[in-house]
Design a protein around this motif. Structure first.
Motif, PDB file in Angstrom:
ATOM      1  N   GLY A 269      36.650 -30.564  46.641  1.00  0.00           N
ATOM      2  CA  GLY A 269      36.908 -29.846  46.075  1.00  0.00           C
ATOM      3  C   GLY A 269      36.264 -29.250  45.473  1.00  0.00           C
ATOM      4  N   ASP A 270      35.631 -29.515  44.595  1.00  0.00           N
ATOM      5  CA  ASP A 270      34.190 -29.289  44.238  1.00  0.00           C
ATOM      6  C   ASP A 270      33.357 -28.031  44.462  1.00  0.00           C
ATOM      7  OD1 ASP A 270      34.386 -30.626  42.130  1.00  0.00           O
ATOM      8  OD2 ASP A 270      34.112 -32.443  42.331  1.00  0.00           O
ATOM      9  N   PHE A 271      33.480 -28.681  46.374  1.00  0.00           N
ATOM     10  CA  PHE A 271      32.521 -28.251  47.093  1.00  0.00           C
ATOM     11  C   PHE A 271      33.090 -26.585  47.377  1.00  0.00           C
ATOM     12  CE2 PHE A 271      29.637 -31.901  48.598  1.00  0.00           C
ATOM     13  CZ  PHE A 271      28.704 -31.359  47.584  1.00  0.00           C
ATOM     14  N   LEU A 272      33.963 -26.812  47.234  1.00  0.00           N
ATOM     15  CA  LEU A 272      35.307 -25.580  47.331  1.00  0.00           C
ATOM     16  C   LEU A 272      34.984 -24.904  46.243  1.00  0.00           C
ATOM     17  CD1 LEU A 272      38.282 -27.163  49.562  1.00  0.00           C
ATOM     18  CD2 LEU A 272      36.520 -25.929  51.149  1.00  0.00           C
ATOM     19  N   ASN A 273      35.507 -25.182  45.222  1.00  0.00           N
ATOM     20  CA  ASN A 273      35.409 -24.460  43.709  1.00  0.00           C
ATOM     21  C   ASN A 273      33.764 -23.341  43.933  1.00  0.00           C
ATOM     22  OD1 ASN A 273      37.964 -25.483  43.867  1.00  0.00           O
ATOM     23  ND2 ASN A 273      37.285 -27.010  42.688  1.00  0.00           N
ATOM     24  N   LEU A 274      32.982 -24.072  44.412  1.00  0.00           N
ATOM     25  CA  LEU A 274      31.436 -23.772  44.289  1.00  0.00           C
ATOM     26  C   LEU A 274      31.784 -22.269  45.710  1.00  0.00           C
ATOM     27  CD1 LEU A 274      28.931 -26.342  44.205  1.00  0.00           C
ATOM     28  CD2 LEU A 274      29.272 -24.899  42.271  1.00  0.00           C
ATOM     29  N   THR A 275      32.388 -22.277  46.776  1.00  0.00           N
ATOM     30  CA  THR A 275      32.455 -21.221  47.935  1.00  0.00           C
ATOM     31  C   THR A 275      33.623 -20.305  46.868  1.00  0.00           C
ATOM     32  OG1 THR A 275      32.436 -22.761  49.718  1.00  0.00           O
ATOM     33  CG2 THR A 275      33.330 -20.291  49.363  1.00  0.00           C
ATOM     34  N   ALA A 276      34.496 -20.740  46.605  1.00  0.00           N
ATOM     35  CA  ALA A 276      35.572 -19.694  45.580  1.00  0.00           C
ATOM     36  C   ALA A 276      34.184 -19.297  44.599  1.00  0.00           C
ATOM     37  CB  ALA A 276      36.800 -20.359  44.213  1.00  0.00           C
ATOM     38  N   LEU A 277      33.662 -20.186  44.189  1.00  0.00           N
ATOM     39  CA  LEU A 277      32.237 -19.281  43.167  1.00  0.00           C
ATOM     40  C   LEU A 277      31.901 -18.185  43.055  1.00  0.00           C
ATOM     41  CD1 LEU A 277      31.144 -19.316  40.321  1.00  0.00           C
ATOM     42  CD2 LEU A 277      29.455 -21.175  40.730  1.00  0.00           C
ATOM     43  N   ARG A 282      38.165 -20.942  47.677  1.00  0.00           N
ATOM     44  CA  ARG A 282      38.205 -22.054  48.182  1.00  0.00           C
ATOM     45  C   ARG A 282      37.190 -21.998  50.000  1.00  0.00           C
ATOM     46  NH1 ARG A 282      39.934 -25.857  45.393  1.00  0.00           N
ATOM     47  NH2 ARG A 282      40.624 -27.026  47.643  1.00  0.00           N
ATOM     48  N   PHE A 283      38.159 -21.047  50.701  1.00  0.00           N
ATOM     49  CA  PHE A 283      37.342 -21.382  51.306  1.00  0.00           C
ATOM     50  C   PHE A 283      36.635 -20.059  52.981  1.00  0.00           C
ATOM     51  CE2 PHE A 283      41.244 -23.751  51.310  1.00  0.00           C
ATOM     52  CZ  PHE A 283      40.765 -24.857  52.072  1.00  0.00           C
ATOM     53  N   GLY A 284      35.944 -19.058  51.150  1.00  0.00           N
ATOM     54  CA  GLY A 284      34.979 -18.722  51.755  1.00  0.00           C
ATOM     55  C   GLY A 284      35.255 -16.193  52.527  1.00  0.00           C
ATOM     56  N   ARG A 301      25.692 -16.601  38.369  1.00  0.00           N
ATOM     57  CA  ARG A 301      25.501 -17.346  38.486  1.00  0.00           C
ATOM     58  C   ARG A 301      25.558 -18.325  39.742  1.00  0.00           C
ATOM     59  NH1 ARG A 301      31.503 -15.414  40.124  1.00  0.00           N
ATOM     60  NH2 ARG A 301      30.832 -13.458  39.368  1.00  0.00           N
ATOM     61  N   LEU A 302      24.074 -17.918  39.770  1.00  0.00           N
ATOM     62  CA  LEU A 302      22.774 -18.893  40.764  1.00  0.00           C
ATOM     63  C   LEU A 302      22.404 -19.808  39.693  1.00  0.00           C
ATOM     64  CD1 LEU A 302      19.990 -17.174  42.811  1.00  0.00           C
ATOM     65  CD2 LEU A 302      20.304 -19.818  41.369  1.00  0.00           C
ATOM     66  N   GLU A 303      22.623 -20.041  38.353  1.00  0.00           N
ATOM     67  CA  GLU A 303      22.594 -20.900  37.608  1.00  0.00           C
ATOM     68  C   GLU A 303      23.391 -22.266  37.576  1.00  0.00           C
ATOM     69  OE1 GLU A 303      19.571 -21.913  36.475  1.00  0.00           O
ATOM     70  OE2 GLU A 303      18.589 -20.178  37.582  1.00  0.00           O
ATOM     71  N   THR A 304      24.815 -21.035  37.505  1.00  0.00           N
ATOM     72  CA  THR A 304      26.094 -22.018  37.183  1.00  0.00           C
ATOM     73  C   THR A 304      26.174 -23.175  38.468  1.00  0.00           C
ATOM     74  OG1 THR A 304      26.878 -20.829  35.983  1.00  0.00           O
ATOM     75  CG2 THR A 304      28.318 -22.282  37.157  1.00  0.00           C
TER      76      THR A 304
ATOM     77  N   GLY B   6      49.062 -29.193  29.549  1.00  0.00           N
ATOM     78  CA  GLY B   6      47.935 -28.537  28.577  1.00  0.00           C
ATOM     79  C   GLY B   6      48.110 -27.544  29.762  1.00  0.00           C
ATOM     80  N   PRO B   7      47.038 -26.192  29.107  1.00  0.00           N
ATOM     81  CA  PRO B   7      46.525 -25.148  30.248  1.00  0.00           C
ATOM     82  C   PRO B   7      46.650 -25.640  31.454  1.00  0.00           C
ATOM     83  CG  PRO B   7      44.015 -26.165  28.746  1.00  0.00           C
ATOM     84  CD  PRO B   7      45.545 -26.600  27.891  1.00  0.00           C
ATOM     85  N   ALA B   8      46.160 -24.231  32.428  1.00  0.00           N
ATOM     86  CA  ALA B   8      46.185 -24.491  33.528  1.00  0.00           C
ATOM     87  C   ALA B   8      44.627 -24.303  34.115  1.00  0.00           C
ATOM     88  CB  ALA B   8      47.005 -23.368  34.525  1.00  0.00           C
ATOM     89  N   PRO B   9      44.042 -25.010  34.814  1.00  0.00           N
ATOM     90  CA  PRO B   9      42.520 -24.925  35.236  1.00  0.00           C
ATOM     91  C   PRO B   9      42.127 -23.532  35.227  1.00  0.00           C
ATOM     92  CG  PRO B   9      43.646 -26.395  37.130  1.00  0.00           C
ATOM     93  CD  PRO B   9      44.621 -25.829  36.197  1.00  0.00           C
ATOM     94  N   ALA B  10      41.428 -22.807  35.165  1.00  0.00           N
ATOM     95  CA  ALA B  10      40.970 -22.015  35.129  1.00  0.00           C
ATOM     96  C   ALA B  10      40.623 -21.190  36.532  1.00  0.00           C
ATOM     97  CB  ALA B  10      39.663 -20.780  34.945  1.00  0.00           C
ATOM     98  N   LEU B  11      41.441 -20.434  37.071  1.00  0.00           N
ATOM     99  CA  LEU B  11      40.476 -19.532  38.528  1.00  0.00           C
ATOM    100  C   LEU B  11      39.326 -18.919  39.074  1.00  0.00           C
ATOM    101  CD1 LEU B  11      44.189 -17.860  39.640  1.00  0.00           C
ATOM    102  CD2 LEU B  11      43.766 -19.410  39.853  1.00  0.00           C
ATOM    103  N   PRO B  12      39.075 -18.892  39.929  1.00  0.00           N
ATOM    104  CA  PRO B  12      37.768 -18.768  39.796  1.00  0.00           C
ATOM    105  C   PRO B  12      37.482 -16.812  39.444  1.00  0.00           C
ATOM    106  CG  PRO B  12      38.117 -19.623  41.888  1.00  0.00           C
ATOM    107  CD  PRO B  12      39.395 -19.987  41.171  1.00  0.00           C
ATOM    108  N   ASP B  13      36.061 -16.842  38.408  1.00  0.00           N
ATOM    109  CA  ASP B  13      36.485 -14.958  38.065  1.00  0.00           C
ATOM    110  C   ASP B  13      36.541 -14.180  39.440  1.00  0.00           C
ATOM    111  OD1 ASP B  13      33.829 -15.163  39.099  1.00  0.00           O
ATOM    112  OD2 ASP B  13      33.233 -14.107  37.684  1.00  0.00           O
ATOM    113  N   ARG B  14      36.589 -14.478  40.718  1.00  0.00           N
ATOM    114  CA  ARG B  14      35.924 -13.478  41.268  1.00  0.00           C
ATOM    115  C   ARG B  14      37.620 -14.077  42.438  1.00  0.00           C
ATOM    116  NH1 ARG B  14      29.780 -13.267  43.405  1.00  0.00           N
ATOM    117  NH2 ARG B  14      29.220 -12.086  42.032  1.00  0.00           N
ATOM    118  N   HIS B  15      38.635 -14.554  41.948  1.00  0.00           N
ATOM    119  CA  HIS B  15      39.950 -15.301  42.582  1.00  0.00           C
ATOM    120  C   HIS B  15      40.782 -13.246  42.539  1.00  0.00           C
ATOM    121  CE1 HIS B  15      43.801 -16.107  43.792  1.00  0.00           C
ATOM    122  NE2 HIS B  15      43.074 -17.125  44.057  1.00  0.00           N
ATOM    123  N   GLY B  16      41.086 -13.503  40.959  1.00  0.00           N
ATOM    124  CA  GLY B  16      41.568 -12.596  40.314  1.00  0.00           C
ATOM    125  C   GLY B  16      43.005 -12.366  40.695  1.00  0.00           C
ATOM    126  N   GLY B  17      43.702 -13.559  40.941  1.00  0.00           N
ATOM    127  CA  GLY B  17      44.663 -13.388  40.922  1.00  0.00           C
ATOM    128  C   GLY B  17      45.638 -12.965  41.505  1.00  0.00           C
TER     129      GLY B  17
END
Lengths: 498, 244
Positions: A269-277, A282-284, A301-304, B6-17
């Protein structure tokens, strides 16, 4: 490919005029293809191109071969015909599913094919399965599993012929996932095409979307901006990391080694979340576009990404080290589900399943296109062909992908506009793109019509080659070892069924 | 994970919801957004604002970019599950956003509220919805703390969770699985495919989601829905998110 090859040669992710693809009588295409394959090339694609959209129209057979040693692809085709042709399969078993598919899609009968039956066609409310291969005898029993499985996974049917615990034969019957992807493509690209390419196999979104984009770019006569090619290469390795990590965890789970199972479930999930970043999904989904990419990786974003990647890589290294050090886990993997190097070559396996049999096959290295022309990854091999080898190759590839990403993220190309115009496709051209997805070679082939729309579009997911590998792995194995054998391949049902 | 207390985990900023349609900003006669939608989730009837069907939507946000007046916007909200199909259609006044799912009635809540066993049927799913349902069972999300589990037989199940557009080739298997689940039983459709066919809507090889074959009690949109969106839907159905 030897310079005197009769086939037309081309590099990965390029196009050539359909008129320049050499044409032979069907029996000559079979003979010449068999000869090239006997020299050690591979069959990437074997499919029919109907002359018109009418049912029963004459069909031209097309062969796409890969010469890994010479980093070249080769294409040839037959005259258009109906009826019979001499099968390629008796000489080259790697053609067996391709020829069944051609028979199913176009009605061309490969004479001499040993086991001609449907591949994925639907009849009524279920796939058109013909008779299963059957072993007879007083001690023989048959086990049927699926289509709905006992977990959260895609549907397929497994039919085992067993003598006690021992599996004499496993037949894998698919087609339950058939969504009509290929039949929808002629006349395209349509508005839904990219979304469909992203979901050919939804865990391989980046690889399939990239192959599709490369085909469209080759047909449009353009190249995606370098920065976009770099972004695609990064997304491709993130996809590999997520899936390989998930598989290590699932394999650990199947041998009841809970620490690695639990940790890898989370790290995946951590890796999927990097794709989401990178792109929000999460699946690109939405990352790769024909002509480039939608999103950039700006410095912050690159640093993160780099910081979170470093943590996740350390975590997965630790989780794998636990399993590696556990002799009880290792003992369950070693010697189980063995496929020999010769079998793997004969069956035409690709990707990590082939590399776990000691075969050097990796598109990123053998047929570099896009960013892989400038930056390559070493090919991770393990020779034994058993479940342990497939575990080991995954672990090695996690390391190599991690190193590649760290290098690439440390030296980004200059920022630029991420999109080039790939909207106008040249007429009557054939384009081929191979991308090394996490399972193996993703192959897209497109042929345009006189108006520059798709006339024929062929997709070969690595699973199309590799399901045969799973069947071979089960020969003589205990049926109770099926779950770990199956997980060790972890093939796609929808990618096969299309 | 502190959620849901507690609070929900944040969605990725580019997700948009989720998405919202502001009908007052939707200019009469404008059709800019219609052709950019890959799944024909947007339609426009004469003298009406645009109708956005989040059941068909794959959340690519192409319409958000295409709209010249900002009539379609992302809300950043992960909550998207509904009980009625029509509650996913946005556009008219009073229907700017999703009408979130109500909980099961008292009788079913007593039965399922603290123990819900589901059988998962993938019927043309691409393995993304499946993966993000599966992830709810991992240590971070820990779905079983809510008494929700996936079981290996329909006989042990209280309902089905369906993914994929329901291919013709899976019709028989889905019907048999549905028949084998004892009453009373629920159906949860996860993802654009299971709700309305997704990117494959209109293909003769698929149904337009699960609804033509089995009665659906909960629709969870997305391509695939974020795990948080799926969990929100399940908890909402069981009445465990009242007021949230």
């Amino acid at each position: 490919m030897s310079a005197d090859s009769p086939f037309a040669l081309l590099a990965n992710a390029t196009a050539l005029p359909w008129a320049d693809v050499p044409v032979w009588a069907p029996e000559d295409l079979v003979r010449l293809t068999a000869a090239e394959l006997a020299r050690g090339t591979r069959l990437c694609a074997w499919f029919g191109v109907p002359t018109t959209g009418e049912p029963g129209a004459p069909v031209s057979l097309v062969a796409v071969l890969a010469d890994d040693a010479d980093n070249t692809l080769a294409v040839g085709r037959s005259t258009s015909f109906t009826g019979h042709y001499p099968a390629l399969t008796p000489a080259q078993p790697q053609a067996h599913l391709f020829e069944r598919e051609v028979w199913e899609q176009h009605g061309l009968t490969p004479t001499g094919h040993p086991w001609l039956k449907p591949v994925r066609q639907t009849a009524g409310q279920a796939p058109a399965n013909a008779e299963f291969f059957r072993v007879e005898g007083p001690e023989i029993h048959e086990v049927a599993v699926g289509p709905v499985h006992a977990g959260i996974i895609e549907p397929g049917h497994f039919r085992f012929q067993c003598a006690g615990e021992e599996v004499l034969h496993l037949e894998i019957a698919l087609g339950y996932q058939h969504r009509g992807i290929e039949t929808a493509l002629p006349g395209g690209p349509h508005r839904a095409t990219l979304a469909q390419m992203e979901t050919v196999a939804g865990d391989t979104t980046i690889a399939h979307a990239t192959a599709h984009a490369l085909v469209r770019e080759a047909l449009a006569g353009i190249e995606a901006p370098l920065r976009s090619q770099w972004l695609r290469a990064i997304a491709l390795e993130l996809e590999r990391l997520a899936n390989h990590t998930g598989d290590l965890g699932a394999l650990a789970g199947d041998v009841a080694f809970l620490p690695t199972q639990s940790a890898c479930g989370k790290i995946r999930g951590d890796f999927l979340n990097l794709t989401a970043l990178l792109c929000g999904n999460r699946f690109g989904r939405g990352m790769v576009l024909p002509g480039g990419t939608r999103h950039d990786l700006e410095p912050e974003r690159l640093e993160t990404l780099l910081a979170r990647l470093t943590t996740a890589l350390a975590d997965v290294a630790q989780a794998n080290a636990w399993m590696d050090a556990a002799t009880s886990a290792r003992a369950r993997f070693e010697g189980v589900g063995k496929v020999s190097t010769a079998q793997a070559a004969e069956a035409g396996l690709v990707g990590l399943a082939a590399r776990a049999c000691g075969l050097v096959r990796d598109v990123r290295y053998d047929h570099p296109a896009g960013w892989h022309r400038f930056a390559q990854l070493p090919v991770a091999l393990w020779p034994d062909g058993d479940v342990f080898a497939r575990v080991r190759v995954r672990a090695l590839e996690i390391q190599r992908s991690g190193e590649f990403l760290r290098e690439q993220l440390g030296a980004p190309p200059d920022p630029e506009n991420l999109l080039a115009d790939a909207s106008t496709l040249a007429p009557e051209m054939l384009a081929v793109a191979l991308v090394e997805g996490w399972r193996g070679e993703v192959c897209h082939v497109a042929l345009t019509d006189p108006a520059g729309r798709f006339h024929r579009y062929k997709i070969i997911d690595p699973s199309f080659h590799n399901w045969t590998g799973l069947a071979l792995a089960l020969r003589g194995a205990a049926i109770s070892d099926f779950p770990i054998c199956n997980k060790s391949f972890n093939l796609s049902y929808c990618g096969f069924d299309l | 994970m502190a959620y849901p207390n507690g609070p929900a985990p944040a969605l990725p900023d580019r997700h948009g919801g989720s998405l919202r349609v502001n009908p007052e900003k939707c200019v009469e006669g404008c059709t800019e957004c219609l052709p950019v939608c890959p799944t024909v989730a947007l339609t426009r009837a004469p003298a009406q604002p645009v109708a956005l069907d989040l059941g068909r939507c794959i959340f690519c946000a192409a319409c958000v970019q295409a709209c010249p007046t900002g009539a379609i916007v992302q809300t950043g909200d992960h909550r998207m599950a509904v009980r009625r199909r029509e509650d996913l259609v946005l556009g008219n006044e009073g229907r700017e956003e999703i009408r979130l799912a109500a909980a099961l009635d008292e009788r079913l809540r007593r039965l399922f509220g603290r123990s819900l066993r589901l059988r998962q049927v993938s019927a043309g799913g691409c393995n993304a919805c499946e993966s993000d349902v599966n992830v709810l069972g991992t240590i971070g999300w820990d779905l079983s703390r809510f008494g929700i589990q996936f079981v290996a037989s329909p006989r042990h199940a209280d309902g089905l969770l369906i993914t994929g557009p329901v291919t013709r080739a899976m019709e028989l298997a889905l019907k048999k699985t549905w028949d084998a689940v004892p009453e009373p039983k629920l159906v949860i459709a996860v993802g654009a495919c299971a709700i309305a066919g997704g990117p494959f809507a209109g293909h003769p090889e698929v149904n337009q989601g699960a609804s033509p074959l089995v009665p659906v009690d909960l629709f969870i949109p997305g391509c695939p829905p974020h795990p948080l969106t799926i969990l929100d839907g399940l908890l909402r159905l069981l009445g465990r998110l009242e007021g949230r």
